[in-house]
Design a protein around this motif. Structure first.
Motif, PDB file in Angstrom:
ATOM      1  N   ARG A  77       3.401  -1.112   0.138  1.00 17.47           N
ATOM      2  CA  ARG A  77       4.815  -1.481  -0.019  1.00 17.47           C
ATOM      3  C   ARG A  77       5.701  -0.519   0.764  1.00 17.47           C
ATOM      4  O   ARG A  77       6.697  -0.921   1.361  1.00 17.47           O
ATOM      5  N   ALA A  78       5.314   0.752   0.790  1.00 12.49           N
ATOM      6  CA  ALA A  78       6.107   1.734   1.540  1.00 12.49           C
ATOM      7  C   ALA A  78       6.085   1.406   3.034  1.00 12.49           C
ATOM      8  O   ALA A  78       7.097   1.536   3.730  1.00 12.49           O
ATOM      9  N   LEU A  79       4.926   0.958   3.536  1.00 11.19           N
ATOM     10  CA  LEU A  79       4.817   0.600   4.954  1.00 11.19           C
ATOM     11  C   LEU A  79       5.717  -0.598   5.273  1.00 11.19           C
ATOM     12  O   LEU A  79       6.468  -0.593   6.256  1.00 11.19           O
ATOM     13  N   ILE A 311      -7.549   4.457  12.446  1.00  9.61           N
ATOM     14  CA  ILE A 311      -7.001   3.240  13.055  1.00  9.61           C
ATOM     15  C   ILE A 311      -7.294   3.284  14.549  1.00  9.61           C
ATOM     16  O   ILE A 311      -7.170   4.333  15.180  1.00  9.61           O
ATOM     17  N   VAL A 312      -7.712   2.131  15.084  1.00  4.75           N
ATOM     18  CA  VAL A 312      -7.921   2.002  16.524  1.00  4.75           C
ATOM     19  C   VAL A 312      -7.068   0.837  17.006  1.00  4.75           C
ATOM     20  O   VAL A 312      -7.051  -0.220  16.380  1.00  4.75           O
ATOM     21  N   ARG A 338       1.900   3.777  10.289  1.00  2.36           N
ATOM     22  CA  ARG A 338       0.961   3.695   9.175  1.00  2.36           C
ATOM     23  C   ARG A 338       0.029   4.905   9.161  1.00  2.36           C
ATOM     24  O   ARG A 338      -0.266   5.462   8.100  1.00  2.36           O
ATOM     25  N   ALA A 339      -0.440   5.314  10.349  1.00  2.00           N
ATOM     26  CA  ALA A 339      -1.316   6.479  10.442  1.00  2.00           C
ATOM     27  C   ALA A 339      -0.586   7.722   9.925  1.00  2.00           C
ATOM     28  O   ALA A 339      -1.168   8.541   9.209  1.00  2.00           O
ATOM     29  N   GLN A 340       0.695   7.831  10.261  1.00  2.00           N
ATOM     30  CA  GLN A 340       1.493   8.968   9.784  1.00  2.00           C
ATOM     31  C   GLN A 340       1.594   8.951   8.270  1.00  2.00           C
ATOM     32  O   GLN A 340       1.357   9.954   7.605  1.00  2.00           O
ATOM     33  N   GLN A 341       1.954   7.770   7.723  1.00  2.00           N
ATOM     34  CA  GLN A 341       2.121   7.661   6.275  1.00  2.00           C
ATOM     35  C   GLN A 341       0.818   7.947   5.539  1.00  2.00           C
ATOM     36  O   GLN A 341       0.822   8.532   4.466  1.00  2.00           O
TER      37      GLN A 341
END
Ligand SMILES: [Zn+2]
Ligand SMILES: [Zn+2]
Length: 724
Positions: A77-79, A311-312, A338-341
């Protein structure tokens, strides 16, 4: 009183309050069916409150909370909320895009297909020696022996028709289902080159924390192998991996490769072309942590993954990662967010990285990993320009190109003629009065499609018969001007009557099935000369392809869009990379009137760095992205004046906000002004600082929502637009 605040798929930037007496804190993130006007809608419970501003006669009870599927997790949900904010799109509509269609409705979602894990039994081990070698049963048992416990889907990917063998073997007690191990191991396959293993070590050294890598590798340098080993390392830590690819057409090949490589892993492949039930099933299985690898196109970036570890994004520069309607998100950028989060590493791979990504690598924000050599083929193809300024062309083909085609045919190797324009000719015209085959709904010409004997508009799809004479003056001598793939195809058939010529473009490969069939016939060596558009440029390996001819590339050199050279360079690198991939030398011939253009020189030298550095210097000087941040407000209406008027009002609202370092330009008609009977205009907003642009947009778009567009005017906002 418990109030559920629900996000609904409506173009309003707000949440809707409902009375929900039975709602528990655990229901946050659940889908709910609610009354809306006279109908019912499915939304997502975003928060619970103890009060509401709604008058009590307006407050309606929630119909039911859909607890048959698990609540959408908080990080997911945050994303979605972050995307909604960044792209200035209502949360309810953003949630609807992030959810598979089946979850936007109240009906029960079908259970995902089971993908049982099998292992060989003692009886199977004994029986194996008695089975006829080479039989499907024997090969299936051997696969299980070699690879350990194997998923049914992996066996089917490795051995087509294995489904029947599985039923037979398990009925006879030769195989049995097994319990999954905590982390499904893959067969250890060493990478071929030292730079590949350096890349793998760098990526796996970052598992467990955020880092963006740019994996820049020439075509054929083995980027996929680096992804797979990195994924293997992530799975070994009991993490989940997400891999995004640009095209649905590419996923079957890659899916088979991934399933065979990780035979014990639970893998889902998610894209818009799949059945709704399967897509929803994959989404829920991923959310429950039951999947190890999710492979997919743009939309898969929104798959919930509670154990996400890596993630790729393959071909990160590909335009298909950007959604062009509704919420105009770029899946690559969302993946980085997303990778950061999630505090995990992300690998962006490309032979020709986007200039945005390359600039981040230059500035040190992203870590650059280079694969400068081809892993399997001998060398990179040689690239040469054919100067067509004084050349006599036959149906658009120069003598040197025809000669090269001829000798390639003699060697029984494949050639590819690349031309980014489908149809027979882009326009039909009358030389006597100047009539052209314009589309009555668009400011564009109808393209002549001789194969279907129609004129077709590539913008709105309108179609009409081919007139025998000029509709204006009656002249019978009307001509097709310019050339598309169909015309080149027929010219080649005429010139090389014994050669097998195959055209591959969006007309001939209109469905995934048709495109698969075309690819298979190329692989079986049933084709001598391919004529095709960019569809052919991506990812496919044709081992006998040694010659690539490029027609009409110059058109992109003169395009107005400042991104045109970047796209052309990427496209030509990609299409050129198709040649000479096995043990054969490849050659790329580019027909051009500008043989000394720096873009072609860089291409001939396989010099991405030189090209990108020069382009970035130009962009910096001109004040273009990535040194400037853009947003475009677009409007469409039946009359251009109404679109422009709406944008004028919006510009005035923006001006009143007085945000420093933000420039609002005058509204202008779009280049293709009229499309499918609506007239379109746009307004550019820019700032050299992303946060300033973002805070301006937040205030501005809220005002535009509050003002309500006049009837008949539709508008949209595009943050970080890819096209002008
Ligand atoms: Zn005429
Ligand atoms: Zn049209």
């Amino acid at each position: 009183m418990v109030i559920a605040r629900v996000a609904l798929n409506v173009p309003l930037d707000k949440l809707f309050d409902y009375e929900a007496s039975d709602a528990q804190p655990d229901d946050i993130g659940c889908r709910a069916e609610v009354p809306f006007g006279r109908r019912h809608m499915v939304g997502v419970i975003v928060e619970l409150a103890s009060g509401t501003d709604l008058p009590s006669d307006k407050l309606r009870p929630i119909r039911r909370i859909l607890r048959d599927t698990p609540p959408l997790p908080a990080d997911w949900r945050a994303l979605v909320l972050a995307c909604s904010r960044y792209y200035q799109h209502p949360l309810g509509e953003t949630l609807a895009v992030a959810l598979p269609p089946a979850l936007r409705r109240a009906e029960a979602v079908p259970k995902p297909n089971a993908d049982p894990l099998f292992r060989i039994t003692e009886a199977g081990t004994e029986a194996r020696t008695r089975l006829r070698p080479g039989s499907l049963a024997s090969r299936s048992l051997s696969f299980l022996v070699e690879r350990g416990p194997v998923r049914a889907s992996a066996l089917k990917a490795a051995l087509p028709k294995a489904a029947a063998a599985l039923r037979h073997l398990s009925a006879k007690g030769l195989i049995e289902t097994a319990t999954p191990a905590a982390s499904p191991a893959a067969a250890q396959a060493p990478v071929a080159l030292p730079e590949q293993s350096a890349a793998v070590e760098a990526i796996s050294g970052s598992l467990g924390r955020y880092q963006t890598f740019l994996l820049h590798g020439v075509t054929g340098s083995g980027k996929t192998e680096v992804y797979l080993v990195a994924i293997e390392r992530a799975l070994a830590r009991a993490s989940q991996a997400l891999m995004l690819v640009p095209e649905i057409a590419l996923t079957p090949q890659l899916e088979n490769r991934v399933r065979t490589r990780f035979p014990g892993a639970r893998i889902a492949c998610l894209h818009s072309g799949m059945a709704e039930g399967a897509r929803a099933g994959g989404f829920i299985a991923a959310a429950n942590g039951e999947l190890d690898i999710v492979l997919g196109t743009r939309l898969a970036v929104f798959t919930p993954l509670p154990r996400l570890g890596l993630i790729v994004v393959d071909e990160e520069q590909d335009p298909s990662f950007k959604q062009q309607d509704g919420i105009r998100y770029c899946a690559r950028d969302v993946a980085v967010l997303r990778a950061q989060q999630a505090a995990v590493p992300i690998v962006l791979g490309s032979a020709t990285p986007s200039l945005e990504t390359f600039q981040h690598a230059r500035s040190g924000r992203y870590r650059l990993l280079e694969l400068p050599r081809r892993a399997l083929a001998k060398s990179l193809p040689s690239v040469r320009c054919i100067d067509t300024r004084n050349a006599k062309l036959q149906e658009g083909l120069s003598e040197p190109l025809l000669a090269a085609l001829e000798s390639t045919l003699r060697r029984a190797e494949q050639s590819l003629i690349f031309l980014n324009r489908r149809g027979y000719a882009p326009v039909l015209a009358c030389p006597a009065c100047g009539w052209v085959s314009g589309c009555e709904h668009c400011s564009a010409n109808m393209v002549l499609h001789l194969a279907d004997r129609v004129l077709r508009c590539h913008h709105c799809g309108a179609q009409s018969g081919v007139p025998a004479s000029c509709p204006t003056c009656g002249n019978q001598d009307i001509h097709p001007y310019g050339r598309g793939t169909q015309r080149v195809e027929s010219a080649l058939r005429e010139r090389f009557p014994t050669a097998r010529v195959l055209r591959v473009d969006r007309d001939s490969a209109s469905t995934p099935g048709k495109s698969q069939a075309l690819l298979e016939s190329i692989h079986r060596g049933e084709v001598d000369v391919l004529v095709g558009t960019q569809i052919l440029a991506k990812g496919h390996d044709f081992p006998r392809l040694t010659l690539v001819g490029v027609l009409n590339a110059d058109a992109s050199l003169h395009a107005v869009d400042f991104r045109a050279p970047e796209r052309l360079f990427a496209q030509l690198m990609q299409v050129g990379g198709r040649s000479g991939r096995a043990d054969l030398e490849g050659e790329v011939l580019i027909q051009t009137e500008h043989p000394d253009h720096p873009l072609y020189t860089a291409l001939a030298g396989h010099d991405y760095h030189g090209f990108a550095t020069a382009q970035l210097a130009e962009r910096q000087q001109a004040g273009f992205p990535p040194f400037m941040f853009h947003a475009i407000l677009r409007a469409e209406a039946s009359q251009l004046a109404r679109s422009l008027e709406f944008l004028q009002t919006a510009a005035a609202l923006g001006g009143q906000l007085g945000q420093a370092a933000v420039t609002i330009y005058d509204p202008v008609p779009m280049r293709l002004t009229r499309r499918a009977r609506v007239e379109r205009a746009q307004l550019l907003v820019e700032s050299p600082q992303r946060p300033r642009l973002q805070s301006f947009l937040r205030a501005w778009i809220a005002q535009i929502y509050a003002q309500r567009a006049p009837a008949g005017v539709r508008w949209s906002i595009d943050v970080d637009p890819h096209e002008f």
